[in-house]
Enzyme design. Structure first.
Site: not given
Length: 256
Positions: A7, A9-10, A12-13, A109-110, A129, A184
């Site tokens: 899980v 912040n962006t 969930i895998v 996660d780390r 990561d 740009t």
């Protein structure tokens, strides 16, 4: 079979392992306001789509950097799998010696990445990561988690640029044809991509000076493959490193 949740912040895998083999993996958006039933319905559909049955799951492991979702996932596991998940945190056996000032503050996660990285590649090792934040984790030759560096992720950086510069459009993060943009959009893509590659390579080079030049460098996360195309330091991309680490942690704790 075991089900693992990474899980972030962006996103969930999720992954399903049969023994050491990853047989299915999915990615959902992280939403702390979703209920356990909403996640449960999603999982039912994903399992059915992949030809799996939820009753095949015998254990669940969760790593999360979003604390409010811990309770939601615990309820999900109890209701839909009749299981209590193993949540990665203090007191969980990892096989690593954590050599930082306050082991309780390091992200789950780390640690999970370090477990999988050291098991598969040995040490000394740097794991990059690419998530909401870009993390750099250092593991010694003896399997000690030494700490690392945390930088804003590429999405955070680009969103800040769009938000603060009114005339700049949103652009896709891609490898540009040239570092010299002729408009740009191309100029922004060059600055974002090569600026990020430079950041990664500089931090890794400085870590290797401290760890030794024989240090392996492994990358994982959503943009790992893209950045590795141009990086001078990333040796290998392992997109499922975190999921593999969760499986290993389950095995080490199941043996207790």
């Amino acid at each position: 079979m075991i089900l693992v949740f990474d899980v972030g912040n962006t996103n969930i895998v999720l992954g399903v392992f049969s023994g050491s083999r990853l047989v299915a993996n999915w990615r959902l958006s992280t939403d702390r306001y979703r209920t356990s039933d909403e996640y449960g319905i999603m999982l039912r559909e994903l399992f059915a789509f992949s030809g799996l049955e939820m009753k095949q799951i015998k254990a669940v492991v969760v790593s999360t950097v979003v604390p409010p979702l811990t309770f939601t996932l615990e309820r999900l596991c109890q209701k839909y799998f009749n299981l209590t998940p193993l949540v990665v945190g203090p007191g969980i056996k990892t096989g690593l010696s954590i050599k930082i000032d306050n082991p309780r503050e390091v992200g789950a996660d780390r640690i999970v990445n370090a477990v999988a990285g050291y098991e598969q590649y040995g040490g000394p090792l740097v794991i990059v990561d690419f998530g909401t934040a870009t993390t750099f984790c250092a593991v010694s030759a003896r399997g000690e988690y030494l700490g690392g560096a945390i930088a804003p992720g590429i999405s955070i950086s680009t969103e800040a640029l769009f938000a603060r510069a009114a005339k700049l459009p949103r652009v896709e993060v891609v490898k540009p044809l040239s570092v010299i943009g002729r408009n740009t959009v191309a100029s922004m893509q060059a600055g974002i991509f090569y600026g990020f590659v430079g950041q990664v390579d500089e931090i890794v080079k400085r870590m290797k000076k401290e760890l030794g030049e024989n240090t392996r460098v492994i990358a994982t996360g959503g943009l790992a493959g893209l950045i590795a195309q141009e990086s001078a330091t990333i040796e290998q991309v392992d997109p499922f490193l975190t999921l593999k680490g969760l499986r290993l942690i389950y095995e080490r704790n199941a043996q207790r």
